[in-house]
Design a protein around this motif. Structure first.
Motif, PDB file in Angstrom:
ATOM      1  N   ASN A  34       1.158  -0.757   0.167  1.00 47.36           N
ATOM      2  CA  ASN A  34      -0.049   0.056   0.095  1.00 47.36           C
ATOM      3  C   ASN A  34       0.883   1.824   0.599  1.00 47.36           C
ATOM      4  OD1 ASN A  34      -0.656   2.329   2.009  1.00 47.36           O
ATOM      5  ND2 ASN A  34      -3.135   1.225   0.980  1.00 47.36           N
ATOM      6  N   PRO A  35       0.855   2.418  -0.983  1.00 50.71           N
ATOM      7  CA  PRO A  35       1.717   3.082  -1.136  1.00 50.71           C
ATOM      8  C   PRO A  35       1.874   3.728   0.217  1.00 50.71           C
ATOM      9  CG  PRO A  35       0.160   2.964  -3.123  1.00 50.71           C
ATOM     10  CD  PRO A  35      -0.288   2.572  -1.958  1.00 50.71           C
ATOM     11  N   ARG A  36       1.227   4.158   1.161  1.00 50.49           N
ATOM     12  CA  ARG A  36       0.916   5.010   2.290  1.00 50.49           C
ATOM     13  C   ARG A  36       1.493   4.642   2.891  1.00 50.49           C
ATOM     14  NH1 ARG A  36      -2.437   6.798   6.425  1.00 50.49           N
ATOM     15  NH2 ARG A  36      -1.612   9.368   6.928  1.00 50.49           N
ATOM     16  N   ALA A  37       1.110   3.649   3.513  1.00 52.26           N
ATOM     17  CA  ALA A  37       2.161   2.253   4.697  1.00 52.26           C
ATOM     18  C   ALA A  37       3.583   2.461   3.858  1.00 52.26           C
ATOM     19  CB  ALA A  37       1.517   1.057   4.660  1.00 52.26           C
ATOM     20  N   LEU A  38       4.060   1.675   2.658  1.00 52.93           N
ATOM     21  CA  LEU A  38       5.466   1.157   2.534  1.00 52.93           C
ATOM     22  C   LEU A  38       5.656   3.485   2.928  1.00 52.93           C
ATOM     23  CD1 LEU A  38       6.323  -1.344   1.535  1.00 52.93           C
ATOM     24  CD2 LEU A  38       5.838  -0.120  -0.913  1.00 52.93           C
ATOM     25  N   GLN A  39       5.657   3.916   2.208  1.00 55.60           N
ATOM     26  CA  GLN A  39       5.756   5.464   2.595  1.00 55.60           C
ATOM     27  C   GLN A  39       6.344   6.036   4.052  1.00 55.60           C
ATOM     28  OE1 GLN A  39       3.985   8.950   1.244  1.00 55.60           O
ATOM     29  NE2 GLN A  39       6.369  10.078   1.764  1.00 55.60           N
ATOM     30  N   MET A  40       5.415   5.521   4.944  1.00 56.50           N
ATOM     31  CA  MET A  40       5.603   5.507   5.869  1.00 56.50           C
ATOM     32  C   MET A  40       6.369   4.705   6.614  1.00 56.50           C
ATOM     33  SD  MET A  40       1.721   5.724   8.007  1.00 56.50           S
ATOM     34  CE  MET A  40       2.383   6.201   9.488  1.00 56.50           C
ATOM     35  N   MET A  41       6.868   2.950   6.211  1.00 58.52           N
ATOM     36  CA  MET A  41       7.702   2.342   6.784  1.00 58.52           C
ATOM     37  C   MET A  41       9.583   2.684   6.265  1.00 58.52           C
ATOM     38  SD  MET A  41       5.546  -1.212   6.695  1.00 58.52           S
ATOM     39  CE  MET A  41       5.031  -1.344   4.881  1.00 58.52           C
ATOM     40  N   HIS A  42       9.199   2.940   4.986  1.00 61.67           N
ATOM     41  CA  HIS A  42      10.911   2.907   4.868  1.00 61.67           C
ATOM     42  C   HIS A  42      11.314   4.325   5.196  1.00 61.67           C
ATOM     43  CE1 HIS A  42      11.439   0.741   1.482  1.00 61.67           C
ATOM     44  NE2 HIS A  42      10.272   0.752   0.978  1.00 61.67           N
ATOM     45  N   ALA A  43      10.629   5.803   5.761  1.00 63.23           N
ATOM     46  CA  ALA A  43      10.474   6.914   6.148  1.00 63.23           C
ATOM     47  C   ALA A  43      11.436   6.675   7.469  1.00 63.23           C
ATOM     48  CB  ALA A  43       9.155   7.538   6.254  1.00 63.23           C
ATOM     49  N   LEU A  44      10.441   5.606   8.075  1.00 68.87           N
ATOM     50  CA  LEU A  44      11.133   4.796   9.634  1.00 68.87           C
ATOM     51  C   LEU A  44      11.982   3.991   9.639  1.00 68.87           C
ATOM     52  CD1 LEU A  44       7.242   4.259  11.366  1.00 68.87           C
ATOM     53  CD2 LEU A  44       9.175   5.817  12.052  1.00 68.87           C
ATOM     54  N   ARG A  45      12.801   3.156   8.953  1.00 66.61           N
ATOM     55  CA  ARG A  45      13.517   2.724   8.639  1.00 66.61           C
ATOM     56  C   ARG A  45      14.881   3.321   7.945  1.00 66.61           C
ATOM     57  NH1 ARG A  45      17.177   0.439   4.307  1.00 66.61           N
ATOM     58  NH2 ARG A  45      15.046   1.913   2.307  1.00 66.61           N
ATOM     59  N   SER A  46      14.160   4.605   7.727  1.00 69.56           N
ATOM     60  CA  SER A  46      16.215   5.678   7.097  1.00 69.56           C
ATOM     61  C   SER A  46      16.347   6.213   8.180  1.00 69.56           C
ATOM     62  CB  SER A  46      15.264   6.286   6.171  1.00 69.56           C
ATOM     63  OG  SER A  46      14.595   6.471   4.949  1.00 69.56           O
ATOM     64  N   ALA A  47      15.253   5.834   9.275  1.00 68.84           N
ATOM     65  CA  ALA A  47      15.440   7.086  10.843  1.00 68.84           C
ATOM     66  C   ALA A  47      16.437   6.042  11.268  1.00 68.84           C
ATOM     67  CB  ALA A  47      13.776   7.295  11.637  1.00 68.84           C
ATOM     68  N   GLY A  48      15.983   4.821  11.272  1.00 69.38           N
ATOM     69  CA  GLY A  48      16.762   3.831  11.887  1.00 69.38           C
ATOM     70  C   GLY A  48      16.286   2.758  12.601  1.00 69.38           C
ATOM     71  N   TYR A  49      14.542   2.195  12.340  1.00 68.80           N
ATOM     72  CA  TYR A  49      13.656   1.371  13.155  1.00 68.80           C
ATOM     73  C   TYR A  49      13.806   0.507  12.266  1.00 68.80           C
ATOM     74  CZ  TYR A  49      12.013   5.743  15.748  1.00 68.80           C
ATOM     75  OH  TYR A  49      12.312   6.630  16.596  1.00 68.80           O
ATOM     76  N   GLU A  50      13.574  -0.298  13.153  1.00 65.78           N
ATOM     77  CA  GLU A  50      14.211  -1.914  12.728  1.00 65.78           C
ATOM     78  C   GLU A  50      12.332  -2.273  12.238  1.00 65.78           C
ATOM     79  OE1 GLU A  50      13.990  -6.907  13.115  1.00 65.78           O
ATOM     80  OE2 GLU A  50      14.850  -5.493  14.737  1.00 65.78           O
ATOM     81  N   MET A  51      12.107  -2.571  11.327  1.00 69.56           N
ATOM     82  CA  MET A  51      10.670  -2.513  10.117  1.00 69.56           C
ATOM     83  C   MET A  51      10.025  -4.067  10.543  1.00 69.56           C
ATOM     84  SD  MET A  51      10.084   0.752  10.748  1.00 69.56           S
ATOM     85  CE  MET A  51       8.427  -0.108   9.896  1.00 69.56           C
ATOM     86  N   ILE A  52       9.362  -4.051  10.584  1.00 66.62           N
ATOM     87  CA  ILE A  52       8.371  -5.375  10.256  1.00 66.62           C
ATOM     88  C   ILE A  52       6.796  -5.088   9.685  1.00 66.62           C
ATOM     89  CG2 ILE A  52       7.652  -8.079  10.644  1.00 66.62           C
ATOM     90  CD1 ILE A  52       9.214  -7.367  13.804  1.00 66.62           C
ATOM     91  N   ALA A  53       6.579  -5.443   8.050  1.00 71.43           N
ATOM     92  CA  ALA A  53       5.143  -6.184   7.758  1.00 71.43           C
ATOM     93  C   ALA A  53       4.431  -6.910   7.845  1.00 71.43           C
ATOM     94  CB  ALA A  53       5.198  -5.749   6.722  1.00 71.43           C
ATOM     95  N   LEU A  54       3.745  -6.728   9.086  1.00 77.23           N
ATOM     96  CA  LEU A  54       2.629  -8.151   9.483  1.00 77.23           C
ATOM     97  C   LEU A  54       1.864  -7.525   8.567  1.00 77.23           C
ATOM     98  CD1 LEU A  54       3.675  -8.505  12.719  1.00 77.23           C
ATOM     99  CD2 LEU A  54       4.539  -9.820  10.717  1.00 77.23           C
ATOM    100  N   MET A  55       1.438  -8.330   6.968  1.00 79.13           N
ATOM    101  CA  MET A  55       0.520  -7.510   6.182  1.00 79.13           C
ATOM    102  C   MET A  55      -0.140  -8.601   5.112  1.00 79.13           C
ATOM    103  SD  MET A  55       2.028  -3.888   6.330  1.00 79.13           S
ATOM    104  CE  MET A  55       0.172  -2.825   5.360  1.00 79.13           C
ATOM    105  N   THR A  56      -1.263  -8.455   4.522  1.00 80.96           N
ATOM    106  CA  THR A  56      -0.868  -9.738   3.726  1.00 80.96           C
ATOM    107  C   THR A  56      -0.918  -9.224   2.107  1.00 80.96           C
ATOM    108  OG1 THR A  56      -3.003  -7.803   2.264  1.00 80.96           O
ATOM    109  CG2 THR A  56      -4.034  -9.374   4.331  1.00 80.96           C
ATOM    110  N   HIS A  57      -0.863 -10.039   1.482  1.00 75.34           N
ATOM    111  CA  HIS A  57       0.307 -10.421   0.704  1.00 75.34           C
ATOM    112  C   HIS A  57       0.710  -8.977  -0.771  1.00 75.34           C
ATOM    113  CE1 HIS A  57       1.469 -14.530   0.480  1.00 75.34           C
ATOM    114  NE2 HIS A  57      -0.160 -15.333   0.868  1.00 75.34           N
ATOM    115  N   THR A  58       2.043  -8.915  -1.463  1.00 72.57           N
ATOM    116  CA  THR A  58       1.747  -7.677  -1.908  1.00 72.57           C
ATOM    117  C   THR A  58       0.606  -7.649  -3.123  1.00 72.57           C
ATOM    118  OG1 THR A  58       3.704  -8.741  -3.102  1.00 72.57           O
ATOM    119  CG2 THR A  58       3.546  -7.318  -1.325  1.00 72.57           C
TER     120      THR A  58
END
Length: 286
Positions: A34-58
């Motif tokens: 999902n574009p908005r969720a993906l943008q948020m996850m990449h922003a947090l990853r760039s800030a140094g956080y470990e990101m996990i997506a527990l979501m449905t298939h792409t």
């Protein structure tokens, strides 16, 4: 920021080290790309956080779209809460979401994140249960006015379903650590009065159109063009837009609707979209 001693949840403090904060995005129905969720996850990853997506298939996005994000996929529900759905579709929507909620809960217990970001009431309830169990932080991305989903129920049950949904949202919000409203309309509808609430308004970035010369679509010259941004989905006012376009087609033939950011439609909208496209009164751009 995650709560707990020195900024970490009790679940992570037990490891005896100060690891990178782990943030899990939760959804029983939303695709991981999902574009908005993906943008948020990449922003947090760039800030140094470990990101996990527990979501449905792409939905067909390349693997590079989730680079740096660990994705544990859930099955896509076979049905959703669309207006006029049959009883079998409604039962499938409920049972599939319950199964995904149970899978989601077990995954959270296994991954033990510091912060969960939820995207719909299903995952919100799961996040609340995990918060009570693990002491993690719970942040909610409140995207919709979920009383719209009541239109999927039989007519006699719609009013109780809408009231019950609103009460459930307010109950969950009162026990969450923060709320993100996607628009002022949603914030005004729920009036949650949460101490940690932020409203993110929809905005268009003009830099996206730098160097692009505006031009009209072929066949739109001299016509009255209405623009609808976003997909045509039954749970949005798509059916009303299409019905209005068909009703004024003979009296005002110069009217045309341009859909920007559309996606493949399903019944009961697909046949109406096809008719309007053939008549030249509807143009859908990806």
């Amino acid at each position: 920021e995650p709560r707990g001693h020195a900024g970490w949840s009790p679940a992570r403090r037990d490891q005896g080290v100060m690891p990178t904060a782990r943030i899990a995005f939760l959804s029983c129905v939303m695709h991981a790309d999902n574009p908005r969720a993906l943008q948020m996850m990449h922003a947090l990853r760039s800030a140094g956080y470990e990101m996990i997506a527990l979501m449905t298939h792409t939905k067909g996005a390349p693997a590079s779209a989730l680079e740096g994000i660990r994705h544990i996929a859930l099955p896509v529900p076979r049905a959703n809460f669309w207006p006029g759905s049959r009883v079998t579709a409604l039962v499938r929507a409920v049972t599939d979401r319950l199964r995904n909620a149970w899978r989601l809960y077990r995954l959270i217990l296994a991954e033990r994140p510091d912060l969960c970001v939820c995207h719909e009431p299903d995952s919100w309830l799961v996040g609340l249960l995990a918060k009570r169990r693990l002491g993690l932080c719970l942040l909610v991305d409140l995207r919709e006015v979920y009383t719209d989903r009541a239109t999927a129920f039989p007519r006699l049950l719609r009013a109780p379903a809408a009231r019950g949904t609103d009460r459930a949202i307010k109950f969950l919000a009162s026990r969450s650590d923060g709320i993100i409203h996607v628009s002022r309309h949603r914030a005004d509808h729920y009036r949650l009065r949460h101490a940690h609430t932020v409203v993110i308004q929809h905005r268009c970035d003009p830099n996206l159109f730098t160097g692009i010369a505006p031009r009209r679509l072929p066949g739109s010259e001299g016509r009255l063009v209405f623009i609808h941004a976003g997909p045509l989905r039954p749970n949005y006012p798509a059916s009303e837009i299409l019905a209005a376009l068909e009703s004024i087609g003979t009296s005002t033939p110069e009217v045309m609707v341009l859909v920007v950011g559309g996606s493949p439609t399903t019944e009961p909208l697909a046949s109406c979209v096809t008719r309007l496209q053939r008549s030249g009164r509807l143009v859908v751009l990806p």
